[in-house]
Design a protein around this motif. Structure first.
Motif, PDB file in Angstrom:
ATOM      1  N   UNK A 191     -20.632   4.987   0.315  1.00 36.59           N
ATOM      2  CA  UNK A 191     -20.709   4.074   1.454  1.00 36.59           C
ATOM      3  C   UNK A 191     -19.991   2.757   1.284  1.00 36.59           C
ATOM      4  N   UNK A 192     -19.189   2.610   0.225  1.00 41.57           N
ATOM      5  CA  UNK A 192     -18.541   1.338  -0.049  1.00 41.57           C
ATOM      6  C   UNK A 192     -17.505   0.914   0.978  1.00 41.57           C
ATOM      7  N   UNK A 193     -17.016   1.868   1.770  1.00 41.21           N
ATOM      8  CA  UNK A 193     -15.992   1.551   2.775  1.00 41.21           C
ATOM      9  C   UNK A 193     -16.538   1.630   4.207  1.00 41.21           C
ATOM     10  N   UNK A 194     -17.812   1.905   4.361  1.00 41.08           N
ATOM     11  CA  UNK A 194     -18.354   2.187   5.695  1.00 41.08           C
ATOM     12  C   UNK A 194     -18.241   1.005   6.649  1.00 41.08           C
ATOM     13  N   UNK A 195     -18.414  -0.209   6.157  1.00 41.02           N
ATOM     14  CA  UNK A 195     -18.407  -1.364   7.063  1.00 41.02           C
ATOM     15  C   UNK A 195     -17.005  -1.855   7.407  1.00 41.02           C
ATOM     16  N   UNK A 196     -15.992  -1.365   6.719  1.00 46.59           N
ATOM     17  CA  UNK A 196     -14.631  -1.868   6.923  1.00 46.59           C
ATOM     18  C   UNK A 196     -14.010  -1.308   8.203  1.00 46.59           C
ATOM     19  N   UNK A 197     -13.268  -2.165   8.901  1.00 44.14           N
ATOM     20  CA  UNK A 197     -12.470  -1.694  10.034  1.00 44.14           C
ATOM     21  C   UNK A 197     -11.126  -1.156   9.577  1.00 44.14           C
ATOM     22  N   UNK A 198     -10.587  -1.702   8.508  1.00 43.31           N
ATOM     23  CA  UNK A 198      -9.369  -1.201   7.887  1.00 43.31           C
ATOM     24  C   UNK A 198      -9.301  -1.739   6.470  1.00 43.31           C
ATOM     25  N   UNK A 199      -8.389  -1.191   5.663  1.00 48.14           N
ATOM     26  CA  UNK A 199      -8.315  -1.570   4.253  1.00 48.14           C
ATOM     27  C   UNK A 199      -6.857  -1.632   3.810  1.00 48.14           C
ATOM     28  N   UNK A 200      -6.531  -2.626   2.977  1.00 51.09           N
ATOM     29  CA  UNK A 200      -5.154  -2.809   2.516  1.00 51.09           C
ATOM     30  C   UNK A 200      -5.107  -3.043   1.008  1.00 51.09           C
ATOM     31  N   UNK A 201      -3.993  -2.682   0.429  1.00 56.19           N
ATOM     32  CA  UNK A 201      -3.648  -2.992  -0.955  1.00 56.19           C
ATOM     33  C   UNK A 201      -2.168  -2.688  -1.125  1.00 56.19           C
ATOM     34  N   UNK A 202      -1.604  -3.027  -2.279  1.00 56.78           N
ATOM     35  CA  UNK A 202      -0.201  -2.684  -2.538  1.00 56.78           C
ATOM     36  C   UNK A 202      -0.037  -2.252  -3.980  1.00 56.78           C
ATOM     37  N   UNK A 203       1.148  -1.760  -4.301  1.00 52.41           N
ATOM     38  CA  UNK A 203       1.395  -1.202  -5.631  1.00 52.41           C
ATOM     39  C   UNK A 203       2.829  -1.491  -6.049  1.00 52.41           C
ATOM     40  N   UNK A 204       3.047  -1.929  -7.309  1.00 58.53           N
ATOM     41  CA  UNK A 204       4.418  -2.139  -7.788  1.00 58.53           C
ATOM     42  C   UNK A 204       5.077  -0.843  -8.234  1.00 58.53           C
ATOM     43  N   UNK A 205       6.388  -0.828  -8.173  1.00 58.93           N
ATOM     44  CA  UNK A 205       7.165   0.319  -8.627  1.00 58.93           C
ATOM     45  C   UNK A 205       8.614  -0.084  -8.831  1.00 58.93           C
ATOM     46  N   UNK A 206       9.450   0.840  -9.251  1.00 63.89           N
ATOM     47  CA  UNK A 206      10.872   0.556  -9.407  1.00 63.89           C
ATOM     48  C   UNK A 206      11.560   0.582  -8.040  1.00 63.89           C
ATOM     49  N   UNK A 207      12.793   0.153  -8.022  1.00 57.70           N
ATOM     50  CA  UNK A 207      13.544   0.217  -6.769  1.00 57.70           C
ATOM     51  C   UNK A 207      14.485  -0.960  -6.636  1.00 57.70           C
ATOM     52  N   UNK A 208      15.291  -0.960  -5.596  1.00 64.55           N
ATOM     53  CA  UNK A 208      16.199  -2.090  -5.353  1.00 64.55           C
ATOM     54  C   UNK A 208      15.408  -3.384  -5.230  1.00 64.55           C
ATOM     55  N   UNK A 209      15.980  -4.470  -5.716  1.00 63.31           N
ATOM     56  CA  UNK A 209      15.288  -5.748  -5.673  1.00 63.31           C
ATOM     57  C   UNK A 209      14.952  -6.130  -4.236  1.00 63.31           C
ATOM     58  N   UNK A 210      13.782  -6.751  -4.085  1.00 58.16           N
ATOM     59  CA  UNK A 210      13.302  -7.230  -2.789  1.00 58.16           C
ATOM     60  C   UNK A 210      13.217  -6.105  -1.766  1.00 58.16           C
TER      61      UNK A 210
END
Length: 381
Positions: free
Chosen positions: A135-154
């Protein structure tokens, strides 16, 4: 302004966690460091959230009513490599998003609630899946996060990740003297390697979008003893949960056939599957606009053939999980020692802060625009 201030005061936290790597469900130093930090910024903190020792929740409510924004901070490292997937950066980003939104709520008198979850064991164990089931996400309307990885700069990618099923397979045989009476034994290592060989042959019939990989382990082996135990930890991946579920059936056959061929017994345990990540299209469009117009980033939707337990969250409620690039050495992608070094650089922190700002602005936009909010909720696949 608030993210700039946070950038100046908190850049040591990714490095602090980087210098104290902890594997899944052991993230006690990270938990204590991050909960102390969020408490200092006026959040109500709950440690050992929903019965998970290293999970935690930091929450803040302003006014009455309003939307509930969910945010995730991952913390776990990889065995022997440290933060080779950049979860030290993810942990800091989650805190930054939450603090930025708190200041925005107070400054502009926006009613709402911010819920930041410290989520353990993404690299194996499915901490978010456990929290989701409890039930840890039940009250949320939406959820966000991000993740680093390789790739072209910016640059940033808003594509999908793929689903994964993890197996823990235990073979049990009978030990014997390998030189004197090997016929009295039942070789569990033979069973494991027959399964490994069968799985390798199966790759010829795999779809190009599928993956199959793992390791063989054992306890107290000696070259002059028929091994009575062997363990395979194996993962199969496919673009969707439905595909990985069908593929997993063929993999189980390999495990069972090897036991039959060697007269060993086998126990097959399946961990909760990680679903494919589906970025909410409304959240993705807002973030893409912010990334391009405010920060001059290049945005793509190529996706990534890795997996995350945040995929399960994205099937439950609207969610966003951008993959942003940090500078890396050649062949220094995620899950390499080079990426651990990359996640410690000032350039990586700067890229992390751009993603943090972008996600805070995205969340702020959707909670202030009722039409966009309803469109986001309606677009949950």
């Amino acid at each position: 302004m608030v993210c700039t201030k946070y950038d100046q005061t908190s850049s040591h936290h990714p490095l602090d966690i980087l210098d104290h790597p902890e594997v899944g469900f052991q993230e006690r130093y990270a938990r204590d460091t991050l909960t102390s930090f969020m408490s200092h910024y006026g959040f109500t903190v709950t440690s050992e959230y929903l019965g998970l020792e290293t999970a935690w929740k930091a929450e803040y409510t302003h006014g009455a009513g309003g939307k509930v924004i969910g945010i995730n901070s991952e913390m776990d490292a990889l065995p022997g490599m440290g933060h080779a997937c950049g979860h030290n950066l993810i942990a800091a980003s989650g805190c930054g998003i939450a603090i930025a939104l708190k200041v925005a709520f107070e400054t502009h008198n926006i009613p709402g609630k911010i819920v930041l979850l410290g989520t353990p064991a993404e690299e194996g164990g499915g901490g978010k899946i456990i929290l989701l089931e409890r039930g840890g996400y039940d009250e949320m309307d939406f959820c966000v996060m991000s993740h680093p990885g390789p790739g072209p700069l910016n640059s940033v990618d808003l594509g999908k990740t793929i689903a994964v099923q993890t197996f823990q397979v235990e073979y049990t045989g009978q030990s014997a003297h390998a030189g004197a009476t090997p016929w009295e034994g039942k070789n569990a290592l033979d069973a494991a390697f027959l399964a490994y060989a069968s799985l390798s042959v199966l790759r010829q019939q795999m779809q190009p979008t599928h993956r199959s990989h793992g390791i063989v382990q054992g306890r107290d082996w000696a070259s002059n003893v028929i091994p009575d135990n062997a363990t395979i930890r194996w993962q199969v991946r496919a673009p969707t949960y439905e595909e990985v579920s069908a593929f997993a059936e063929r993999v189980r056959n390999c495990f069972e056939a090897a036991a039959l061929a060697t007269s060993c017994s086998v126990t097959i345990n399946e961990e909760p599957p990680y679903y494919d990540l589906v970025n909410n299209p409304v959240l993705a469009d807002i973030f893409s606009h912010v990334a391009q117009t405010r920060y001059g980033q290049t945005v793509s939707v190529q996706g990534f053939s890795a997996s995350t337990d945040f995929g399960n969250v994205s099937h439950y409620l609207p969610a966003l999980h951008p993959l942003y690039s940090i500078p890396t050495e050649p062949d220094g992608r995620n899950h390499t020692p080079a990426f651990t070094r990359a996640s410690a650089t000032k350039e990586a922190h700067a890229a992390n802060m751009i993603s943090t700002r972008g996600l805070a602005l995205t969340a702020l936009r959707v909670i202030q625009d009722d039409a966009l909010f309803q469109e986001m909720k309606a677009s949950l696949v």
